[in-house]
Design a protein around this motif. Structure first.
Motif, PDB file in Angstrom:
ATOM      1  N   LYS A  17      51.058  37.144  43.803  1.00  0.00           N
ATOM      2  CA  LYS A  17      50.461  35.808  43.762  1.00  0.00           C
ATOM      3  C   LYS A  17      51.272  34.973  44.962  1.00  0.00           C
ATOM      4  N   ASN A  51      40.159  43.974  44.771  1.00  0.00           N
ATOM      5  CA  ASN A  51      41.236  43.505  45.069  1.00  0.00           C
ATOM      6  C   ASN A  51      41.173  43.413  46.803  1.00  0.00           C
ATOM      7  N   GLN A  98      44.635  41.036  39.170  1.00  0.00           N
ATOM      8  CA  GLN A  98      45.176  40.670  40.540  1.00  0.00           C
ATOM      9  C   GLN A  98      46.340  41.799  40.680  1.00  0.00           C
ATOM     10  N   THR A 124      38.705  32.924  42.720  1.00  0.00           N
ATOM     11  CA  THR A 124      39.733  33.685  42.417  1.00  0.00           C
ATOM     12  C   THR A 124      39.478  34.873  41.567  1.00  0.00           C
ATOM     13  N   LEU A 125      40.558  35.963  41.597  1.00  0.00           N
ATOM     14  CA  LEU A 125      40.066  37.073  40.912  1.00  0.00           C
ATOM     15  C   LEU A 125      40.177  37.000  39.256  1.00  0.00           C
TER      16      LEU A 125
END
Length: 273
Positions: A95, A142, A91, A83-84
């Protein structure tokens, strides 16, 4: 402890590790002896002379969890998309479930706007360009992360297309084999009909022609050899009968072989289909 920096991990084509020279045939022979008979006293002297432990030649066990280093970068052993937040990147999209196409368009607009802003900063305040470059880097990361989330779907679709192509190719090959078998059946049926006609009609005609020829030859023999007409007639008759019987047997054997070959080819066509 060996220095990992000496392996040039960051190079695109790194040189072989420096310890590859240890894997010489004498050292490998010592390794086999040490594994088979570790208590041999004669082997201890040779092992003590080595500048490294002999068991260091054994390959390490495979890594099952954690990370591994490749070209100077850590990679997870279990292949998964980090995940970021795990990468320490902010991010920029919401989400949870998102419309990836919509979010990619938003990020693309943001990247273009920040690039134009970077050009303006370079023209007015060149010392502040680092902040704008960092913003653009985060936006591109991203976008790259959203695209990477499509990888499992892409893999499934690629596999589906490959399987469909294989299925279409096998169907075409099967159809071609069936057409070939059908053509072969038709040709075999025609050959079988010709064989039956040859055995039924020409055989009787050939036999009658042979009898007429034998009778003519017998009469000529009687006229030419009047002193012994019975012997010549009997020998000619025996020769004619023997020749006729031999010819019929040969024809019957050939017909049986042809019929057996045709039956085998028919069975082969059935097995192919």
């Amino acid at each position: 402890m060996e220095d990992p920096n000496a392996q040039q991990q960051g190079a695109a084509f790194p040189a072989p590790p420096y310890y590859y020279q240890r894997y010489a045939q004498p050292n490998l022979t010592l390794l086999e002896k040490a594994k088979s008979d570790p208590t041999n006293p004669d082997l201890a002297v040779a092992l003590d002379a080595l500048p490294f432990p002999i068991l260091a030649l054994e390959p390490p066990p495979p890594i099952k969890r954690g990370i591994c280093w490749m070209f100077g970068r850590p990679w997870p052993v279990q292949d998964s998309l980090a995940t970021l937040a795990e990468q320490g990147i902010e991010q920029l999209y919401p989400k949870g479930e998102i419309d990836r196409v919509k979010e990619l368009k938003k990020l693309n607009h943001s990247a273009i706007f920040n690039f134009l802003d970077l050009v303006h900063v370079l023209a007015t305040s060149p010392g502040e360009f680092a902040t704008k470059v960092e913003h653009i880097r985060v936006i591109l990361i991203n976008m790259h992360h959203i695209l990477n989330e499509y990888r499992p779907h892409q893999a499934r679709e690629t596999l589906r297309l490959m399987m469909n192509d294989q299925l279409d190719r096998k169907r075409k090959e099967t159809a071609a084999l069936r057409r070939t078998c059908e053509d072969l059946r038709k040709k075999l049926a025609g050959l079988r009909a010709l064989e039956q006609d040859r055995l039924a009609i020409p055989a009787g005609a050939t036999a009658s022609e042979n009898n007429n020829t034998d009778n003519t030859n017998n009469s000529q023999d009687v006229e030419m050899v009047p002193a012994a007409p019975m012997v010549s007639t009997r020998e000619a008759g025996a020769g004619a009968d023997g020749t006729t019987a031999l010819g019929g047997s040969a024809l019957s054997t050939a017909a049986d072989r042809n019929a057996e070959a045709m039956s085998r080819m028919m069975q082969l066509c059935d097995m192919i289909e």
